[in-house]
Design an enzyme around this catalytic site. Structure first.
Site, short mmCIF file in Angstrom:
data_model
loop_
_atom_site.label_atom_id
_atom_site.label_comp_id
_atom_site.label_asym_id
_atom_site.label_seq_id
_atom_site.Cartn_x
_atom_site.Cartn_y
_atom_site.Cartn_z
N SER A 215 0.78 -1.32 0.00
CA SER A 215 0.16 0.00 0.02
C SER A 215 0.67 1.22 -0.12
O SER A 215 1.82 1.44 -0.71
CB SER A 215 -1.04 0.14 1.10
OG SER A 215 -1.74 1.12 1.07
N ASP A 341 -10.00 -2.52 -6.14
CA ASP A 341 -9.40 -1.84 -5.00
C ASP A 341 -9.70 -0.45 -5.11
O ASP A 341 -9.47 0.19 -5.78
CB ASP A 341 -7.59 -1.95 -5.15
CG ASP A 341 -6.92 -1.45 -3.94
OD1 ASP A 341 -7.83 -0.74 -3.27
OD2 ASP A 341 -6.03 -1.64 -3.75
N HIS A 370 -8.16 -4.25 -1.43
CA HIS A 370 -6.92 -3.54 -0.99
C HIS A 370 -6.32 -4.69 -0.04
O HIS A 370 -7.08 -4.68 1.05
CB HIS A 370 -7.04 -2.27 -0.41
CG HIS A 370 -5.89 -1.49 -0.27
ND1 HIS A 370 -5.15 -0.95 -1.14
CD2 HIS A 370 -5.58 -0.88 0.87
CE1 HIS A 370 -4.26 -0.20 -0.47
NE2 HIS A 370 -4.47 -0.33 0.66
#
Ligand SMILES: *[C@@H]1O[C@H](CO)[C@@H](O)[C@H](O)[C@H]1NC(C)=O
Ligand SMILES: *[C@@H]1O[C@H](CO)[C@@H](O)[C@H](O)[C@H]1NC(C)=O
Length: 406
Positions: A215, A341, A370
């Site tokens: 991320s 996502d 995600h």
């Protein structure tokens, strides 16, 4: 319970119900069965799919197919939890938290601050007993994440089995250590990451080094790679669910449902880490305004972009978006994203740009959310992402020299 067992149980149950002569139950069950069959057909035809593999060169593509075959396999998302938001929400609760003992190290930075590193030395490594040449993986967690996130623990667990050493780079102020200067972190400023990479490389100069970012950790790593090109001690890198274009990310996160499910919560997490360091930070920032933020964009506007000296939030988001730096990446890089996502929407994944750089490959799944990538009936132990991580790091450490010749 396996599928055949389940089917047998079901048919026993059906038998007894039918023999019991309950009116209408036969019809009820055929509805249930009909629904089950339709669901399974829909799952197999439009949910379980092979990911899209985009590579900038034939040699990298062949290398991945040979040594990291998971990127060409059909990804079967968990049948009762395949949708992107659901995976994103449930993954922290479903996946296990393997036990990992870290050795903490605080390193000083040139501005007088400190960074907390969590080492997993793997001194019992059977495959690499020699500490000086043991392959090392630098792990970068996401926004507000630390070495205790379950996705980090799973990476460490995979690495332990393979005999590798890991070190987790906790973003400043997130791992319980004090802030010594009024400075935290952002996705664009790579000074801390550079300091950490050089520190780790100096300690183990003969050990191959790879970095894995998740991320925001992935975005930071991409920004570093775009800046350094070939001039890095890293031999390769991999990123999971990075945002590519922050404008697209915040726009997606500001849609009503996404704001309610993710954006607001994450903003409060950011604010609580600011309150933890209130004494240090209130010297330079108007924390009352920061605490009023209701979205990540407002938080970044009042806090992050000011801290790192950007005239506007747009300047910060432009600088921190990794997509336009992809062309300068000079070492093998594998990226994993999912089209669904909400933090990194599929339309912003730079598939066309990846085709232009021979060092880059992107694996794009249609489900996974995600940092979700749940698979199997009860996905506690291992996700698709863990398997990509494991096969890729192993491919690089054990066969990395072959990329060029393939
Ligand atoms: C592993 O070995 C290193 C170097 O010999 C040492 O500094 C470290 O404390 C050891 N780690 C653990 C967890 O015992
Ligand atoms: C999950 O991992 C643990 C520890 O490695 C192992 O004992 C267990 O059998 C695994 N479970 C499954 C379902 O694979």
């Amino acid at each position: 319970m396996s599928l055949p067992v389940l089917a047998r149980e079901l048919s026993h149950y059906l038998d007894s119900r039918v023999r019991g002569g309950l009116a209408g139950s036969g019809m009820g069950w055929s509805l249930v069965l009909g629904f089950g069959v339709a669901y399974a057909a829909c799952y197999l035809s439009s949910i379980a799919k092979k990911p899209q593999l985009v590579a900038g060169s034939k040699s990298f593509c062949c290398f991945l197919k040979k040594y990291c075959p998971v990127v060409t396999e059909t990804y079967y998302p968990t049948i009762w939890c395949w949708e992107g938001r659901t995976q994103t929400l449930l993954r922290p609760f479903i996946t296990s938290k393997p036990q990992v003992q870290y050795r903490n190290e605080l390193i000083k930075t040139t501005d007088g601050g400190q960074i907390s590193l969590d080492w997993f030395d793997n001194n019992d490594s059977v495959h690499y007993p020699d500490d000086s040449t043991r392959p090392t993986i630098l792990v970068l967690p996401g926004l507000t994440g630390t070495s205790k996130e379950s996705y980090v623990l799973h990476m460490i667990q995979q690495s332990e089995k393979l005999g590798y050493r890991c070190v987790v780079f906790n973003n400043r102020g997130t791992a319980g250590e004090d802030l010594l200067t009024p400075r935290t972190y952002c996705a664009a400023n790579t000074e801390d990451l550079e300091a950490v990479i050089h520190h780790v490389h100096n300690l183990h100069a003969s050990a191959p080094l790879l970095a894995a970012g998740v991320s925001m950790g992935g975005m930071l790593l991409l920004n570093y790679l775009g800046k350094t090109g070939r001039e890095t001690p890293l031999m390769a890198a991999t990123v999971f669910s990075p945002g590519w274009n922050i404008f697209a990310s915040v726009e997606s996160l500001e849609k009503r449902l996404n704001w309610f499910l993710f954006n607001y919560y994450l903003t409060t997490c950011l604010q609580s880490s600011v309150s933890r360091h209130r004494k240090m930070l209130e010297k330079l920032f108007d924390l009352d305004l920061v605490m009023k933020a209701k979205t990540i964009r407002e938080f970044d506007k009042q806090f992050t972009s000011v801290m790192f000296g950007y005239p506007t939030i747009e300047d910060y988001y432009e600088d921190a978006s990794p997509y336009h730096k992809l062309k300068s990446v000079g070492i093998p890089l594998l990226c994993l994203n999912s089209v669904d996502d909400v933090f990194s929407p599929g339309h912003a994944v730079p598939v066309e740009m990846a085709k232009q750089n021979p060092n880059v490959a992107i694996v794009l799944t249609s489900c996974g959310g995600h940092i979700g990538f749940l698979e199997g009936m009860w996905p506690r132990n291992c996700t698709y992402m863990d398997r990509v991580f494991k096969q890729f790091v192993r491919a690089i450490f054990e066969h990395g020299k072959q990329i060029i010749s393939m």
